[in-house]
Design a protein around this motif. Structure first.
Motif, PDB file in Angstrom:
ATOM      1  N   UNK A 102      41.002  41.125  47.206  1.00  0.00           N
ATOM      2  CA  UNK A 102      40.679  40.007  47.624  1.00  0.00           C
ATOM      3  C   UNK A 102      39.702  38.813  47.695  1.00  0.00           C
ATOM      4  N   UNK A 103      38.784  39.764  47.620  1.00  0.00           N
ATOM      5  CA  UNK A 103      37.217  39.920  47.890  1.00  0.00           C
ATOM      6  C   UNK A 103      37.306  38.702  46.130  1.00  0.00           C
ATOM      7  N   UNK A 104      38.601  39.484  44.893  1.00  0.00           N
ATOM      8  CA  UNK A 104      38.117  40.009  43.765  1.00  0.00           C
ATOM      9  C   UNK A 104      39.555  38.357  42.847  1.00  0.00           C
ATOM     10  N   UNK A 105      40.332  39.024  43.755  1.00  0.00           N
ATOM     11  CA  UNK A 105      41.816  39.382  42.496  1.00  0.00           C
ATOM     12  C   UNK A 105      42.913  38.229  43.928  1.00  0.00           C
ATOM     13  N   UNK A 106      42.821  37.529  42.397  1.00  0.00           N
ATOM     14  CA  UNK A 106      43.729  36.446  43.031  1.00  0.00           C
ATOM     15  C   UNK A 106      44.802  37.069  43.650  1.00  0.00           C
ATOM     16  N   UNK A 107      45.338  36.324  44.824  1.00  0.00           N
ATOM     17  CA  UNK A 107      46.632  37.250  45.977  1.00  0.00           C
ATOM     18  C   UNK A 107      47.753  37.556  45.818  1.00  0.00           C
ATOM     19  N   UNK A 108      49.089  37.313  44.492  1.00  0.00           N
ATOM     20  CA  UNK A 108      49.707  36.732  43.450  1.00  0.00           C
ATOM     21  C   UNK A 108      50.095  38.588  43.117  1.00  0.00           C
ATOM     22  N   UNK A 109      47.755  38.611  42.385  1.00  0.00           N
ATOM     23  CA  UNK A 109      48.060  39.971  41.567  1.00  0.00           C
ATOM     24  C   UNK A 109      47.551  40.635  42.764  1.00  0.00           C
ATOM     25  N   UNK A 110      47.370  40.583  43.907  1.00  0.00           N
ATOM     26  CA  UNK A 110      46.672  41.818  44.929  1.00  0.00           C
ATOM     27  C   UNK A 110      48.228  42.179  45.447  1.00  0.00           C
TER      28      UNK A 110
END
Length: 335
Positions: free
Chosen positions: A119-127
């Motif tokens: 979540x620090x680096x990737x949008x929530x939908x992709x996480x």
């Protein structure tokens, strides 16, 4: 939007001028992520490729899942892990929302570790799609993020066999100390070394894992033991706590300032010779052993439960009495 670019993230979670006051997740940031958003552009560009690296970009819709016990309340284990990851409620809620999309009636803290970092680096939908892919695709680690992680226990036993074949003196030393791999290897296999490595080397580790899958974790485990082999052999078997600290790559022993040490582990893992045929054969052998042990333990638990029923009725709190399954299986595998 990724967390480190959200308004107030660094103000609320970064600890200000004192890094010791930062959110627990940021404990091993070691300067990789900057409070200046523009300084993180290169790191974000790397992370933007992770969904495609593991095939998560092809996930168009997440399958429905069964709610984890206590979902939506502070009684949920997911909620409690969010509290151990971030300091403030808005960011905890974002983590909870993602995890509740993919945790299918069951959950393990390792999923929370990986989710928080992503979540620090990737949008929530992709996480959520990456977590789904890693948690369900045979290339990765299906079954690891369960309350009863039999798949992990099997693979921890496989790791032990790999070490015994390559570094028999180390394997013997750990056995003399009565250290079963399930007790410490969760940090590597289930938690993917979040909290065990500084963020810089961790990026390399994630990229190698997402590209190669579970095979990289076996190579990584051998590389870790090889890197600390001398330390292990110089530690007395009776010094169990120190051995645990070594195997967990505790920052008291391996300072984040020496990032070369961790980078070398990841580099060595990539070059470690462990084959798919070897792992497949060992997995089959160790799963057969594990299932045999589980049958015996479950039969004994049934006998004890029947004996308790014959004595008296005792009302108790389910959460307090529930034994940690990972610890239970760790003891089991050692029998």
């Amino acid at each position: 939007m990724v967390l480190n670019r959200q308004p107030k993230f660094w103000e609320e979670e970064g600890g200000g001028e004192n890094p010791a006051l930062a959110a627990p997740l940021l404990d091993r940031n070691s300067g990789l992520l900057s409070t200046e958003a523009d300084a993180n552009t290169a790191v974000l560009a790397r992370a933007a490729k992770w969904a495609a690296l593991c095939g998560a970009d092809s996930v168009t819709e997440l399958p429905p899942v069964q709610e984890v016990k206590g979902a939506g309340t502070s009684e949920s284990i997911i909620w409690r892990d969010a509290e151990r990851t971030f300091k403030t409620e808005p960011f905890r809620k974002q983590m909870i929302q993602v995890l509740e999309l993919v945790a299918d009636g069951d959950y393990h803290q390792g999923m929370g570790y990986f989710c928080g970092f992503l979540l620090l680096l990737v949008p929530p939908s992709d996480v959520s799609k990456i977590l789904h892919r890693v948690g369900t695709d045979d290339k990765y680690t299906p079954g690891y993020w369960k309350g009863q992680p039999e798949a992990f226990v099997r693979d921890a036993m496989v790791y032990q066999r790999l070490v015994k074949a390559r570094m028999p003196e180390v394997a013997a030393h750990l056995e003399l100390a009565s250290l079963v791999p399930e007790a410490y290897a969760q940090k590597w296999f289930v938690g993917l070394c979040v909290h065990a490595m500084p963020f810089g080397p961790l990026l390399e580790l994630f990229e190698a894992f997402l590209e190669e899958g579970h095979m990289f974790l076996f190579k990584l485990s051998v590389a870790i033991v090889s890197a600390i082999k001398t330390h292990i052999l110089q530690t007395k078997p009776a010094e169990v706590n120190k051995l645990f600290e070594l195997l967990r790559l505790d920052k008291k022993l391996f300072a984040d300032d020496d990032q070369g040490f961790f980078h070398d582990i990841v580099k060595a893992a990539k070059a470690t010779d462990v084959t798919e045929d070897e792992v497949k054969a060992l997995r089959e052998e160790e799963m057969a052993k594990l299932q045999e042990k589980l049958q015996k333990v479950r039969a004994r638990e049934k006998e004890l439960a029947e004996e308790d029923d014959d004595d008296e009725i005792v009302f108790s709190d389910e959460d307090e009495d529930e034994e940690d399954e990972a610890a239970r299986l760790a003891k089991l595998a050692a029998q």
